[in-house]
Design a protein around this motif. Structure first.
Motif, PDB file in Angstrom:
ATOM      1  N   LEU A 160      -3.905   5.782  -2.733  1.00 21.03           N
ATOM      2  CA  LEU A 160      -3.158   5.448  -1.518  1.00 21.03           C
ATOM      3  C   LEU A 160      -1.659   5.622  -1.722  1.00 21.03           C
ATOM      4  CD1 LEU A 160      -5.041   2.251  -0.239  1.00 21.03           C
ATOM      5  CD2 LEU A 160      -5.303   4.610   0.513  1.00 21.03           C
ATOM      6  N   ASN A 161      -1.153   5.277  -2.879  1.00 18.52           N
ATOM      7  CA  ASN A 161       0.286   5.448  -3.151  1.00 18.52           C
ATOM      8  C   ASN A 161       0.675   6.921  -3.151  1.00 18.52           C
ATOM      9  OD1 ASN A 161       0.730   2.683  -3.375  1.00 18.52           O
ATOM     10  ND2 ASN A 161       0.288   2.649  -5.573  1.00 18.52           N
ATOM     11  N   THR A 162      -0.190   7.754  -3.681  1.00 16.96           N
ATOM     12  CA  THR A 162       0.083   9.196  -3.668  1.00 16.96           C
ATOM     13  C   THR A 162       0.101   9.714  -2.234  1.00 16.96           C
ATOM     14  OG1 THR A 162      -1.065   9.398  -5.788  1.00 16.96           O
ATOM     15  CG2 THR A 162      -0.685  11.424  -4.542  1.00 16.96           C
ATOM     16  N   LEU A 163      -0.832   9.259  -1.404  1.00 14.56           N
ATOM     17  CA  LEU A 163      -0.888   9.706  -0.014  1.00 14.56           C
ATOM     18  C   LEU A 163       0.356   9.297   0.763  1.00 14.56           C
ATOM     19  CD1 LEU A 163      -4.622   8.899   0.873  1.00 14.56           C
ATOM     20  CD2 LEU A 163      -3.610  11.154   0.608  1.00 14.56           C
ATOM     21  N   LYS A 164       0.859   8.093   0.507  1.00 10.58           N
ATOM     22  CA  LYS A 164       2.023   7.596   1.254  1.00 10.58           C
ATOM     23  C   LYS A 164       3.270   8.442   1.008  1.00 10.58           C
ATOM     24  CE  LYS A 164       0.548   2.755   1.554  1.00 10.58           C
ATOM     25  NZ  LYS A 164       0.806   1.355   1.113  1.00 10.58           N
ATOM     26  N   LYS A 165       3.352   9.109  -0.127  1.00 14.97           N
ATOM     27  CA  LYS A 165       4.538   9.900  -0.462  1.00 14.97           C
ATOM     28  C   LYS A 165       4.512  11.286   0.201  1.00 14.97           C
ATOM     29  CE  LYS A 165       4.903   7.692  -4.992  1.00 14.97           C
ATOM     30  NZ  LYS A 165       4.800   7.894  -6.468  1.00 14.97           N
TER      31      LYS A 165
ATOM     32  N   GLY B  60     -10.201   7.461   7.304  1.00 18.45           N
ATOM     33  CA  GLY B  60     -10.141   8.503   8.330  1.00 18.45           C
ATOM     34  C   GLY B  60      -9.347   8.117   9.553  1.00 18.45           C
ATOM     35  N   THR B  61      -8.978   6.832   9.700  1.00 21.09           N
ATOM     36  CA  THR B  61      -8.114   6.421  10.816  1.00 21.09           C
ATOM     37  C   THR B  61      -6.636   6.648  10.503  1.00 21.09           C
ATOM     38  OG1 THR B  61      -7.943   4.145  10.003  1.00 21.09           O
ATOM     39  CG2 THR B  61      -9.788   4.660  11.475  1.00 21.09           C
ATOM     40  N   TYR B  62      -6.309   6.990   9.257  1.00 21.91           N
ATOM     41  CA  TYR B  62      -4.942   7.240   8.781  1.00 21.91           C
ATOM     42  C   TYR B  62      -4.083   5.970   8.867  1.00 21.91           C
ATOM     43  CZ  TYR B  62      -6.663  11.870  10.143  1.00 21.91           C
ATOM     44  OH  TYR B  62      -7.433  12.990  10.330  1.00 21.91           O
TER      45      TYR B  62
ATOM     46  N   GLN C 282      -0.509  14.883   4.430  1.00 20.58           N
ATOM     47  CA  GLN C 282      -1.217  13.649   4.078  1.00 20.58           C
ATOM     48  C   GLN C 282      -2.574  13.595   4.795  1.00 20.58           C
ATOM     49  OE1 GLN C 282      -0.524   9.753   6.181  1.00 20.58           O
ATOM     50  NE2 GLN C 282       0.781   9.428   4.347  1.00 20.58           N
ATOM     51  N   ARG C 283      -2.571  13.917   6.076  1.00 25.15           N
ATOM     52  CA  ARG C 283      -3.826  13.891   6.837  1.00 25.15           C
ATOM     53  C   ARG C 283      -4.774  15.009   6.388  1.00 25.15           C
ATOM     54  NH1 ARG C 283      -2.189  11.972  13.001  1.00 25.15           N
ATOM     55  NH2 ARG C 283      -1.267   9.994  12.330  1.00 25.15           N
ATOM     56  N   PHE C 284      -4.184  16.142   6.014  1.00 23.76           N
ATOM     57  CA  PHE C 284      -5.016  17.219   5.465  1.00 23.76           C
ATOM     58  C   PHE C 284      -5.723  16.752   4.188  1.00 23.76           C
ATOM     59  CE2 PHE C 284      -4.581  20.132   1.796  1.00 23.76           C
ATOM     60  CZ  PHE C 284      -5.710  20.920   2.020  1.00 23.76           C
ATOM     61  N   THR C 285      -4.993  16.060   3.314  1.00 22.50           N
ATOM     62  CA  THR C 285      -5.569  15.583   2.049  1.00 22.50           C
ATOM     63  C   THR C 285      -6.678  14.573   2.307  1.00 22.50           C
ATOM     64  OG1 THR C 285      -3.385  15.875   1.031  1.00 22.50           O
ATOM     65  CG2 THR C 285      -4.999  14.599  -0.200  1.00 22.50           C
ATOM     66  N   ILE C 286      -6.452  13.690   3.286  1.00 24.86           N
ATOM     67  CA  ILE C 286      -7.479  12.688   3.610  1.00 24.86           C
ATOM     68  C   ILE C 286      -8.733  13.372   4.153  1.00 24.86           C
ATOM     69  CG2 ILE C 286      -8.038  10.791   5.184  1.00 24.86           C
ATOM     70  CD1 ILE C 286      -5.107   9.887   4.908  1.00 24.86           C
ATOM     71  N   ASP C 287      -8.554  14.297   5.085  1.00 24.82           N
ATOM     72  CA  ASP C 287      -9.715  14.972   5.692  1.00 24.82           C
ATOM     73  C   ASP C 287     -10.460  15.822   4.671  1.00 24.82           C
ATOM     74  OD1 ASP C 287      -9.488  13.956   8.273  1.00 24.82           O
ATOM     75  OD2 ASP C 287      -7.934  15.392   8.796  1.00 24.82           O
ATOM     76  N   LYS C 288      -9.723  16.427   3.773  1.00 23.02           N
ATOM     77  CA  LYS C 288     -10.382  17.212   2.729  1.00 23.02           C
ATOM     78  C   LYS C 288     -11.179  16.289   1.802  1.00 23.02           C
ATOM     79  CE  LYS C 288      -9.500  20.731  -0.787  1.00 23.02           C
ATOM     80  NZ  LYS C 288      -8.467  21.470  -1.546  1.00 23.02           N
ATOM     81  N   TYR C 289     -10.615  15.121   1.495  1.00 25.15           N
ATOM     82  CA  TYR C 289     -11.319  14.153   0.659  1.00 25.15           C
ATOM     83  C   TYR C 289     -12.598  13.667   1.345  1.00 25.15           C
ATOM     84  CZ  TYR C 289     -12.285   9.615  -1.516  1.00 25.15           C
ATOM     85  OH  TYR C 289     -12.898   8.537  -2.113  1.00 25.15           O
ATOM     86  N   LEU C 290     -12.523  13.512   2.666  1.00 27.33           N
ATOM     87  CA  LEU C 290     -13.686  13.052   3.448  1.00 27.33           C
ATOM     88  C   LEU C 290     -14.612  14.201   3.845  1.00 27.33           C
ATOM     89  CD1 LEU C 290     -11.917  10.471   5.800  1.00 27.33           C
ATOM     90  CD2 LEU C 290     -13.201  10.008   3.708  1.00 27.33           C
ATOM     91  N   LYS C 291     -14.282  15.431   3.409  1.00 30.74           N
ATOM     92  CA  LYS C 291     -15.077  16.625   3.697  1.00 30.74           C
ATOM     93  C   LYS C 291     -15.131  16.946   5.190  1.00 30.74           C
ATOM     94  CE  LYS C 291     -17.905  16.152  -0.446  1.00 30.74           C
ATOM     95  NZ  LYS C 291     -19.267  16.064  -1.027  1.00 30.74           N
TER      96      LYS C 291
END
Length: 622
Positions: free
Chosen positions: A211-216, A186-188, A222-231
């Motif tokens: 993580l490799n998918t997020l970096k691309k 969550g710190t990106y 990318q931050r949207f995907t992380i926040d959605k993953y973290l609910k």
């Protein structure tokens, strides 16, 4: 000393007395060493005198001067006050109260300790500072990870500093591995994420592909995907809204799935097509939830007037519906049809005056409006319309018959309510007389099988076998009636007016209170009809109604002090006790309090309000 029970040598009471003396003298180190050695709960250091401890936190840290010992103190902390549970103080000692009664103990101590350690030497007490964040009632893991990131700039050969690796390794002892990994994500900061993952000994196959998918990805997506993953859906929506119009469909789906309409409306300009689309979706959602008026307001604000009209029509909001009809520039015929529909809904809600206003002003049907006003007993407003449109003939055909019929209905209603009131009042006197005459019978039949039946075992033991069997079946039936399946049904039937029922007195009081309140509410209506009866020379009918209503009110005003007596109110809540009471009187009083006066029904024992000063009478008829 040979192995054995230390408390034989160090008796707990003597140890606690010495520890309290040390704490009073602010000798924290001595107290801490003794408590650690003899396994006294370390919460006592704070709970002994919270005010003094919080004022001298810096002294405590300097005296302990050990990261391990301070961490031990943190790990033992809990919300419990040990002076009330484990180690009660001597009776003569005054009880100390925390200076922050509204705050939580853990948070207060952690914040105070952290401030002191940061002031003394933040590098030396780094691990303890991290512990103070983790130990709070809501662990501040994001702040902890930010502090770990800051450690990357420390000098490698500084003896007092802590490396990032050491800090992470220590954190993994305090926090769940997956939880710490998610917060680092969550710190990106992918470097921090990798460091946490490596120190946690997670399998690289679990996190590297993700993580490799997020970096691309593009930064916002990318931050949207992380926040959605973290609910963290609200944050995810904020990042997705910055990705551009091509992602709006995905954004709208997220809004609908997670009910983020209010948050989404703050992200777009009111003149944008995205704002319009979100508003439409929000209005349709409110319609599905049967929240028609809010839906109409949302539709009206975004310019969807037809949908707004449908929503306002569904909830009967006639002013808003007619405003929207004007904005849509509807024809006169359509407006008249809309007005009739609205009037029908208002009549269903017993809003006859408003329905008449709609018909007269928008459907130009004043005759139907007059009939609705007569139906709603709005006599003066009906006469106003009659004279406004110069239709005096309606007075003979509709107004006078309606007034006479209403007078007759009022008379019948008063006769019925008066008879009911007298019948219930007389029955209540009988019930109270029976209860005064035979309190012991009431106790035998009601108390002997309640939860307190063991208190009366000697009395119940002399009952015959046949009586016991009958009582046993009665008890079983009562238990079954209180089962979870039939509890609601039993609650509805608990106040039965059937003669001889256990709570008949309470039911009679309820019924009498309802009769008084229903008659009291008629004062304005009676005054209104008395005026029109006098106006149209129905003086005898008016006098008859006024006399009947006055007689009913006087009957009730005289009876209220007899029915709701102060003694009855006191006995309903207070058992009869004292040196002059007997076992039977105490038992009867207690059971009357328990069985006949449930706590939820205490208001029934308060007399209904009657206002003798209200001016309802027409002096012209006296």
């Amino acid at each position: 000393m040979p192995r054995g029970n230390l408390e034989v040598v160090h008796h707990r009471a003597l140890v606690l007395a010495q520890i309290r003396k040390w704490l009073d003298k602010l000798m924290f180190k001595e107290a801490f060493e003794c408590m650690r050695k003899l396994r006294i709960n370390l919460n006592l250091i704070h709970d002994h005198n919270p005010k003094v401890f919080l004022e001298n936190v810096e002294t405590f840290v300097k005296q302990i001067d050990s990261v391990n010992h301070i961490n031990l103190f943190f790990t033992e902390l809990r919300e419990e006050d040990v002076t009330k549970t484990m180690y009660p103080p001597p009776i003569t000692k005054s009880v100390q109260v925390s200076t922050h009664p509204d705050g939580k103990k853990l948070d207060l101590i952690c914040d105070a300790m952290r401030a002191a350690m940061e002031a003394i030497n933040p590098r030396k007490f780094c691990l303890s500072i991290l512990t103070s964040h983790v130990k709070k009632t809501t662990p501040e893991l994001e702040i902890v990870l930010q502090k770990v990131q800051e450690l990357q700039g420390n000098l490698p050969f500084d003896p007092e500093s802590v490396s990032v690796e050491e800090a992470l390794k220590y954190l993994l002892l305090l926090v769940d591995v997956n939880e710490l990994f998610n917060h680092s994500l969550g710190t990106y900061d992918f470097n921090l994420v990798l460091m946490v993952a490596e120190k946690s000994q997670k399998d690289p196959k679990e996190y590297l592909p993700f993580l490799n998918t997020l970096k691309k990805m593009e930064t916002n997506y990318q931050r949207f995907t992380i926040d959605k993953y973290l609910k963290r859906y609200e944050k995810a929506l904020g990042h997705l809204s910055k990705c551009g119009p091509e992602y709006f469909t995905e954004c709208l789906n997220l809004i609908k799935d997670k009910n983020l309409y209010k948050e989404a409306l703050k992200l777009y300009r009111p003149d944008s097509p995205q704002y319009q689309a979100v508003s439409m979706a929000y209005g349709e959602h409110l319609m599905q939830e049967h929240l028609y008026e809010p839906a109409g307001l949302v539709f009206a604000r975004c310019g969807a007037q037809e949908k707004a009209l449908e929503a306002f029509l569904a909830c009967g909001s006639w002013q808003q519906a007619l405003c929207v009809a004007a904005q849509l520039q509807m024809s006169k015929d359509k407006v008249a049809g809309l007005a009739r529909t609205l009037a029908g809904k208002l009549v269903e809600q017993r809003k006859h005056s408003e329905a008449a206003t709609v018909l007269e002003q928008y459907a130009q049907d004043y005759e139907e409006a007059v009939l609705l006003l007569l139906e709603g007993s709005a006599w003066e407003e009906a006469l106003r319309l009659v004279y406004k449109y110069d239709r005096v003939d309606i007075i003979e055909t509709s107004v006078k018959p309606s007034i006479l019929e209403a007078q007759k209905n009022y008379m019948d209603f008063l006769d019925s309510e008066t008879a009911t009131f007298i019948r219930h009042k007389n029955r209540l006197q009988v019930v109270r007389a029976l209860r005064r005459q035979a309190p012991q019978v009431h106790v035998d039949h009601e108390v002997a099988h309640g939860p307190e039946s063991d208190l009366f075992s000697e009395t119940s033991s002399i009952m015959s076998g046949s009586e016991m069997s009958g009582r046993y079946s009665h008890s079983n039936s009562r238990i079954s009636a209180r089962s979870s399946k039939n509890r609601r049904k039993a609650e509805r039937k608990k106040h039965s007016l059937k003669e001889g029922s256990p709570l008949e007195g309470l039911a009679l009081l309820e019924a009498l209170s309802e009769v008084v309140q229903s008659v009291e509410k008629l004062k304005d209506e009676v005054r209104a009809i008395l005026k029109v009866l006098f106006l149209f020379e129905f003086e005898e009918q008016a006098k008859e109604l006024q006399r009947a209503f006055e007689s009913t009110l006087q009957l009730m005003e005289r009876a209220v002090p007899e029915i709701w007596t102060p003694a009855g109110q006191q006995s309903s809540t207070t058992p009869v006790l004292g040196p002059s009471s007997t076992a039977n009187s105490i038992t009867a009083s207690y059971q009357q309090q328990k069985t006949c006066v449930p706590a939820l029904d205490a208001g029934v024992y308060m007399p209904p309000k009657m206002d003798p000063r209200s001016q309802w009478k027409l002096s012209l008829l006296e």
